[in-house]
Write an enzyme that holds these catalytic residues in place. Structure first.
Site, PDB file in Angstrom:
ATOM      1  N   ASP A  30      -7.608  -0.991  -5.778  1.00 33.39           N
ATOM      2  CA  ASP A  30      -7.241  -0.914  -7.196  1.00 33.39           C
ATOM      3  C   ASP A  30      -8.350  -1.502  -8.061  1.00 33.39           C
ATOM      4  O   ASP A  30      -9.153  -2.322  -7.594  1.00 33.39           O
ATOM      5  CB  ASP A  30      -5.984  -1.753  -7.483  1.00 33.39           C
ATOM      6  CG  ASP A  30      -4.804  -1.332  -6.653  1.00 33.39           C
ATOM      7  OD1 ASP A  30      -4.742  -0.166  -6.267  1.00 33.39           O
ATOM      8  OD2 ASP A  30      -3.964  -2.223  -6.396  1.00 33.39           O
TER       9      ASP A  30
HETATM   10  N1  URA Z   1      -2.885  -3.001  -1.737  1.00 36.87           N
HETATM   11  C1  URA Z   1      -2.856  -3.074  -3.084  1.00 36.87           C
HETATM   12  O1  URA Z   1      -1.829  -3.356  -3.673  1.00 36.87           O
HETATM   13  N2  URA Z   1      -4.003  -2.863  -3.749  1.00 36.87           N
HETATM   14  C2  URA Z   1      -5.167  -2.580  -3.164  1.00 36.87           C
HETATM   15  O2  URA Z   1      -6.181  -2.408  -3.846  1.00 36.87           O
HETATM   16  C3  URA Z   1      -5.176  -2.492  -1.768  1.00 36.87           C
HETATM   17  C4  URA Z   1      -4.027  -2.707  -1.076  1.00 36.87           C
END
Ligand code: URA
Length: 253
Positions: free
Chosen positions: A119
């Protein structure tokens, strides 16, 4: 000429996939295919430490090919970068809103793409490569390579019951999560190891138990860790690391 006495002959079934070894050798300048066949027949060529036999095929992305004990660059066109992604950088090749992307942080040639995604606000380890086959293998849900995260969560340390829920699986709108390894590193800081790749999975798992994530860092992908890589920096993976990743994802090279 390798000392064959202390090398095991490769009696296993030749690789069914991959390129013919003599073709790979010829491409790296060892001579014509006929000459390369002779090198193999003479026992001068090893693949992953074993003397190769005629008919052998190799996966050039992972095989360690040596002639007379000298390692050959059989996959010069494939690159593998390990990036420590900082927060605020998007995991895509181009962002219509003009935000910085992970590919802006690594060399632009040859073009690479990320293996899976983090993310916008997640930090930590991300692989970028132009090896589509390895990327597919690592991200395919059925291979399930481990990914480890450190999550700083709100509302203090989750109760033993909430931790048990995370470990056993929590109900999300797109299905129940698989069992996860979860530990408490310090008050309000969790270490989670998951092997699925649901969207925003760790954040949604922690939301589901009432402890939203404040900061999320990926600290391991299968066998790959690097605590010395500063945020925004990258390095190339070694051949050993690439082979270990492929093996973790279930490919025997
Ligand atoms: N889980 C999440 O919530 N975000 C990420 O970027 C990777 C795994």
């Amino acid at each position: 000429m390798p000392d064959q006495a202390d090398r095991a002959l490769d009696n296993s079934a030749p690789e069914k996939t991959g390129e013919r070894l003599q073709k790979v050798l010829a491409r790296t300048g060892q001579g014509s295919r006929r000459v390369c066949e002779e090198l193999i027949a003479d026992g001068r060529v090893t693949v992953d430490g074993k003397v190769a036999v005629l008919g052998r095929r190799v996966d050039v992305r992972t095989a360690r090919v040596e002639v007379d004990g000298i390692l050959l660059p059989v996959a010069p066109d494939l690159v593998y970068y390990l990036l420590n992604k900082p927060a605020g950088v998007i995991t895509t090749s181009a962002d219509p809103q003009g935000r910085p992307t992970v590919v802006d942080l690594v060399p632009s040639e040859p073009r690479v793409f990320s293996v899976g995604r983090l993310d916008l606000d997640t930090e930590g380890l991300l692989i970028l490569t132009n090896d589509g086959a390895l990327a597919q293998l690592l991200t395919h849900p059925s291979h399930g390579v481990d990914k480890e995260y450190v999550a700083e969560v709100d509302n203090g340390t989750p109760s033993p019951g909430a931790l048990r829920q995370l470990r056993q699986g929590v109900e999300l709108e797109d299905g129940r999560t698989a069992p996860a390894a979860v530990g408490v590193l310090s008050p309000g800081v969790l270490r989670l190891v998951i092997h699925e790749g649901k969207n925003r999975q760790v954040r949604r798992m922690c939301d589901a138990i009432g402890h939203p994530v404040r900061r999320l860092v990926r600290t391991r992908i299968a066998t790959l860790r690097d605590t010395g890589l500063a945020p925004g920096h990258w390095r190339e993976l070694t051949g050993v690391e690439v082979r270990a990743l492929a093996a973790a994802a279930g490919r025997q090279s």
